[in-house]
Enzyme design. Structure first.
Site, PDB file in Angstrom:
ATOM      1  N   ARG A  25       0.851  -1.180   0.000  1.00 48.64           N
ATOM      2  CA  ARG A  25       0.000   0.000   0.000  1.00 48.64           C
ATOM      3  C   ARG A  25       0.890   1.234   0.000  1.00 48.64           C
ATOM      4  NH1 ARG A  25      -3.445  -2.543  -1.853  1.00 48.64           N
ATOM      5  NH2 ARG A  25      -5.513  -3.010  -1.011  1.00 48.64           N
TER       6      ARG A  25
ATOM      7  N   GLU B 285      -3.569   7.540  -4.439  1.00 46.74           N
ATOM      8  CA  GLU B 285      -3.843   7.106  -5.818  1.00 46.74           C
ATOM      9  C   GLU B 285      -5.110   7.786  -6.330  1.00 46.74           C
ATOM     10  OE1 GLU B 285      -3.897   2.832  -6.054  1.00 46.74           O
ATOM     11  OE2 GLU B 285      -2.014   2.687  -4.953  1.00 46.74           O
TER      12      GLU B 285
ATOM     13  N   HIS C  91      -0.778   0.397 -10.121  1.00 44.79           N
ATOM     14  CA  HIS C  91      -1.464  -0.576  -9.243  1.00 44.79           C
ATOM     15  C   HIS C  91      -1.937  -1.795 -10.044  1.00 44.79           C
ATOM     16  CE1 HIS C  91      -3.722  -0.852  -5.152  1.00 44.79           C
ATOM     17  NE2 HIS C  91      -3.471  -2.055  -5.633  1.00 44.79           N
TER      18      HIS C  91
ATOM     19  N   GLY D 199      -0.878  -5.002  -9.461  1.00 49.07           N
ATOM     20  CA  GLY D 199      -0.578  -6.261  -8.760  1.00 49.07           C
ATOM     21  C   GLY D 199      -1.471  -7.428  -9.136  1.00 49.07           C
TER      22      GLY D 199
END
Ligand code: DGY
Length: 323
Positions: free
Chosen positions: A242, A271, A289, A291
């Site tokens: 994070r 974000e 982001h 992932g």
């Protein structure tokens, strides 16, 4: 009996939306805009289940108390620091998440960043695209090898373990980790991991430092200026956890001064905004982001939410219940 009304705050893979539509009356966010707090609060008053994602700040004002119809918040994602779980608990609302299914995708992405930064892949790609490559030279764009280097992991849950397995068995890295609780010997032995109780000591020993702890107040700016100063001069920081875990300004300053060699970030403090000081730096790789962003994983995440909803509306305890 009428079917439960559920709302998805964002568009989900078509296969999952179709699957849910067979069982529920589904409201989708047709144009996939990030919903406002007022829209989400309204959804809590008009639906039996609301299914947010990491982009939705699900705080007490959204969860509400008066006139709330939703009995379950089925989060599409494993991390749930954006959901005020305590407020849900107080309101008697069940909360679920999607563990396991995104472990491999996220570990793959941690390795992607690790390699990209170590081998200066972002920098090289930008040079080629800019038509600025002068041609091969023995001293050009020299990176670092992974073999024999120490990968320090902060947090040693599923994703960290999968990252360690790839790094150790695939790239010959030595593994060390720091976490609130030491893992059983079998887990450590699988990747020859060494437990380091002190986060500071782990940071000082690591050639690569990869973050795998949850977000939230307890880990806010865990990696701050003081801890960045403890990193080895040639060290590389990877964050797929994070954004709030890292003080981005302090990181940008250290990267600009060359105090550490590089960083690879997939997550950011606020974000989708990225600290402007990071944007112009060559020694940082910045991803949006990604992932869990594989076709397989995003479908699996949706099916995991469906499984939780199915259990809940059948009167059972959802398998991934958090609250
Ligand atoms: C998660 O699940 O927590 C990721 O960050 C988003 O997929």
């Amino acid at each position: 009996m009428s079917r439960p009304h559920i709302l998805l705050t964002r568009r989900w893979p078509a296969a999952v939306e179709a699957h849910l539509a067979e069982r529920y009356d589904v409201t989708v966010n047709a144009d996939d805009h990030p919903m406002s707090a007022a829209e989400m609060a309204e959804a809590m008053r008009t639906h039996d289940a609301v299914c947010p994602t990491v982009t939705d700040i699900f705080d007490a004002s959204v969860i509400g108390t008066d006139g709330v119809r939703a009995r379950i918040v089925g989060n599409y994602g494993v991390g749930y620091n954006h959901v005020d779980v305590e407020a849900c608990r107080r309101a008697g609302i069940t909360v679920t998440n999607t563990p396991d299914v995104l472990t491999d995708a996220t570990a793959d992405l941690a390795l992607t960043l690790l390699l990209m930064v170590a081998r200066r892949a972002g920098e090289g790609e930008r040079m080629v695209r800019a038509d600025a490559w002068p041609g091969w030279a023995p001293t050009q764009m020299i990176g670092r090898e992974l073999n024999g280097k120490t990968l320090g992991l902060i947090g040693f849950g599923r994703i960290a373990q999968a990252t360690a397995a790839r790094a150790h068995h695939g790239f010959g890295m030595r593994i060390a980790y720091s976490a609130p609780r030491r893992q059983p010997a079998a887990i450590e032995t699988a990747v020859l991991a060494r437990y380091e109780p002190s986060v500071d000591a782990l940071i000082e020993q690591s050639d690569f430092l990869s973050l795998h702890c949850p977000g939230g107040p307890a880990t806010h700016h865990l990696i701050n200026a003081e801890r960045i100063a403890r990193m080895k001069p040639g060290a590389i920081l990877i964050n797929t956890a994070r954004g709030t875990v890292v003080d981005e300004r302090a990181l940008a300053a250290a990267l600009a001064e060359g105090r550490i060699a590089g960083a690879g970030l997939d997550v950011y403090e606020t974000e989708p905004k990225v600290e402007p000081a990071l944007l112009g730096l060559e020694n940082v790789v910045l991803l949006p982001h990604l992932g869990s962003a594989t076709a397989e994983t995003r479908v699996a995440m949706g099916m995991r939410v469906a499984r939780n909803l199915d259990a809940f509306f059948a009167g059972e305890t959802p398998p991934d219940r958090i609250a």
